[in-house]
Design a protein around this motif. Structure first.
Motif, PDB file in Angstrom:
ATOM      1  N   GLU A  31       0.654  -1.166   0.083  1.00 43.08           N
ATOM      2  CA  GLU A  31       0.142  -0.095  -0.039  1.00 43.08           C
ATOM      3  C   GLU A  31       0.968   1.252   0.055  1.00 43.08           C
ATOM      4  OE1 GLU A  31      -3.978  -1.652   2.438  1.00 43.08           O
ATOM      5  OE2 GLU A  31      -2.329  -0.801   3.602  1.00 43.08           O
ATOM      6  N   ASP A  32       1.998   1.160   0.656  1.00 41.51           N
ATOM      7  CA  ASP A  32       2.861   2.383   0.768  1.00 41.51           C
ATOM      8  C   ASP A  32       3.359   2.632  -0.455  1.00 41.51           C
ATOM      9  OD1 ASP A  32       2.387   2.756   3.623  1.00 41.51           O
ATOM     10  OD2 ASP A  32       4.199   1.764   4.374  1.00 41.51           O
ATOM     11  N   VAL A  57       2.361   1.869  -3.371  1.00 43.75           N
ATOM     12  CA  VAL A  57       1.434   2.430  -4.492  1.00 43.75           C
ATOM     13  C   VAL A  57       1.169   3.910  -4.244  1.00 43.75           C
ATOM     14  CG1 VAL A  57      -0.986   2.304  -5.158  1.00 43.75           C
ATOM     15  CG2 VAL A  57       0.293   0.091  -4.864  1.00 43.75           C
ATOM     16  N   ASP A  58       1.097   4.231  -2.947  1.00 40.75           N
ATOM     17  CA  ASP A  58       0.718   5.736  -2.589  1.00 40.75           C
ATOM     18  C   ASP A  58       1.889   6.521  -2.936  1.00 40.75           C
ATOM     19  OD1 ASP A  58      -1.792   5.054  -1.530  1.00 40.75           O
ATOM     20  OD2 ASP A  58      -1.119   4.957   0.803  1.00 40.75           O
ATOM     21  N   LEU A  59       3.165   6.081  -2.546  1.00 37.51           N
ATOM     22  CA  LEU A  59       4.329   6.792  -2.965  1.00 37.51           C
ATOM     23  C   LEU A  59       4.432   6.968  -4.668  1.00 37.51           C
ATOM     24  CD1 LEU A  59       7.016   5.366  -0.490  1.00 37.51           C
ATOM     25  CD2 LEU A  59       6.222   7.903  -0.588  1.00 37.51           C
ATOM     26  N   ALA A  89       2.002   7.192  -6.637  1.00 35.15           N
ATOM     27  CA  ALA A  89       0.971   7.724  -6.982  1.00 35.15           C
ATOM     28  C   ALA A  89       1.387   9.530  -6.539  1.00 35.15           C
ATOM     29  CB  ALA A  89      -0.325   7.532  -6.440  1.00 35.15           C
ATOM     30  N   ALA A  90       1.962   9.429  -5.560  1.00 33.68           N
ATOM     31  CA  ALA A  90       2.396  10.857  -5.091  1.00 33.68           C
ATOM     32  C   ALA A  90       3.707  11.242  -6.039  1.00 33.68           C
ATOM     33  CB  ALA A  90       3.053  10.821  -3.947  1.00 33.68           C
ATOM     34  N   ASP A 122       1.699  12.484  -9.231  1.00 31.99           N
ATOM     35  CA  ASP A 122       1.016  13.727  -9.197  1.00 31.99           C
ATOM     36  C   ASP A 122       1.958  14.972  -9.124  1.00 31.99           C
ATOM     37  OD1 ASP A 122      -1.215  12.680  -8.952  1.00 31.99           O
ATOM     38  OD2 ASP A 122      -1.473  12.338  -6.769  1.00 31.99           O
ATOM     39  N   LEU A 170      -5.628  -3.609  -4.870  1.00 30.41           N
ATOM     40  CA  LEU A 170      -4.300  -2.971  -4.941  1.00 30.41           C
ATOM     41  C   LEU A 170      -3.546  -3.111  -6.075  1.00 30.41           C
ATOM     42  CD1 LEU A 170      -2.707  -0.853  -2.925  1.00 30.41           C
ATOM     43  CD2 LEU A 170      -1.995  -2.976  -1.989  1.00 30.41           C
ATOM     44  N   LYS A 187      -4.918  -1.113  -8.892  1.00 28.03           N
ATOM     45  CA  LYS A 187      -4.442   0.049  -8.777  1.00 28.03           C
ATOM     46  C   LYS A 187      -3.107   0.368  -9.197  1.00 28.03           C
ATOM     47  CE  LYS A 187      -4.467   4.086  -5.564  1.00 28.03           C
ATOM     48  NZ  LYS A 187      -4.711   4.503  -4.173  1.00 28.03           N
TER      49      LYS A 187
END
Length: 276
Positions: free
Chosen positions: A137-138, A140-142, A144-145, A148, A185, A188
């Motif tokens: 999860e971390d 994927v979040d990183l 995406a960041a 962005d 996940l 994503k």
């Protein structure tokens, strides 16, 4: 065996020591490269032994491998602490490019931790990856960041692909897509690969996404609705993936290993050809 250090201060951070806080992104990256190289070499040495001595491992071997795994896990924890200290002191004055670099470094460190969290002796099945979902999860979040931040800095990236020599987000997203069996996940991660076309060294995000989609289809085929990782049994999960492409024919070949059926105790080589 320690890696050569070269001339003193020629590459700050490229040495065994990890400070309480890094002084620069360069130092943090060199330190991560140094520790990562040692960790990878350790894994290669172990895999070489394992293939030579298949089925003959002793408790001594298991204990030695586990001790190394725990030791490297502590090293990367220390690196993360030193890196976070650096970020806390400098994030307010870092521009977008430096922040992107910081997120990529953090992704690489977390990716190393993901592999160190899986004990191939204690958890020899592919299901061992299910317990590291928070790290996936971390990642994927990183990723995406990073995407962005890149788009915020350059709006034209919405219309054109990115080309860079350094590895960034494709490798970590590939790992999530084929090792994380959580259906939401991993999809994503694939969506992010498609959403930001890029070439990172030999990694192409669109081709990687197509491979990941095929892997998901191979693992979930015939299982009905997959709601969580536990819905994919170990015998359906594939590993040891190698990929080749024929761009003119718009096809790819995936070589992997998988258990033949529920009763099989050994993973067998399989070749799958797909088109797009």
């Amino acid at each position: 065996m320690p890696l050569p250090k070269g001339k003193p201060n020629a590459h700050p951070g490229f040495n065994p020591g990890i400070p309480a806080a890094f002084n620069s992104l360069e130092e943090a990256r060199n330190s991560l490269d140094y520790q990562g190289s040692l960790c990878i070499q350790n894994a290669i040495d172990f895999q070489h032994w394992k293939h030579l001595e298949e089925g003959t491992e002793t408790q001594e071997h298991r204990d030695a491998f586990n001790a190394d795994r725990i030791r490297f896990r502590a090293i990367f924890d220390k690196w993360m602490t030193a890196f976070q200290e650096f970020l806390d002191r400098n994030v307010a004055i870092m521009n977008s490019k430096l922040l992107q670099g910081a997120m990529v470094l953090k992704m690489n460190a977390k990716l190393a931790v993901v592999h160190l969290e899986t004990d191939m002796f204690q958890f020899p099945e592919e299901k061992c990856w299910d317990k590291v979902k928070p790290f996936f999860e971390d990642l994927v979040d990183l990723a995406a960041a990073v995407i962005d931040a890149q788009r915020a800095a350059d709006q034209t990236l919405l219309q054109k692909p990115i080309f860079q020599l350094d590895h960034s987000i494709i490798g970590p997203l590939f790992t999530v897509s084929h090792k994380c069996r959580d259906p939401t996940l991993r999809r994503k991660a694939i969506s992010l690969l498609y959403s930001a076309p890029r070439q990172e060294g030999v990694w192409d995000s669109i081709l990687t996404a197509r491979v990941c989609e095929r892997i998901v289809n191979l693992e979930e085929e015939g299982l009905g609705e997959v709601k969580c990782a536990a819905d994919i049994p170990d015998w359906k999960r594939i590993s040891e993936i190698q990929v080749t492409f024929d761009l003119q024919a718009r096809s790819g070949e995936i070589k992997f290993t998988r258990l033949r059926n529920r009763q099989s105790g050994f993973r067998e080589p399989v070749i799958d050809v797909f088109e797009w």
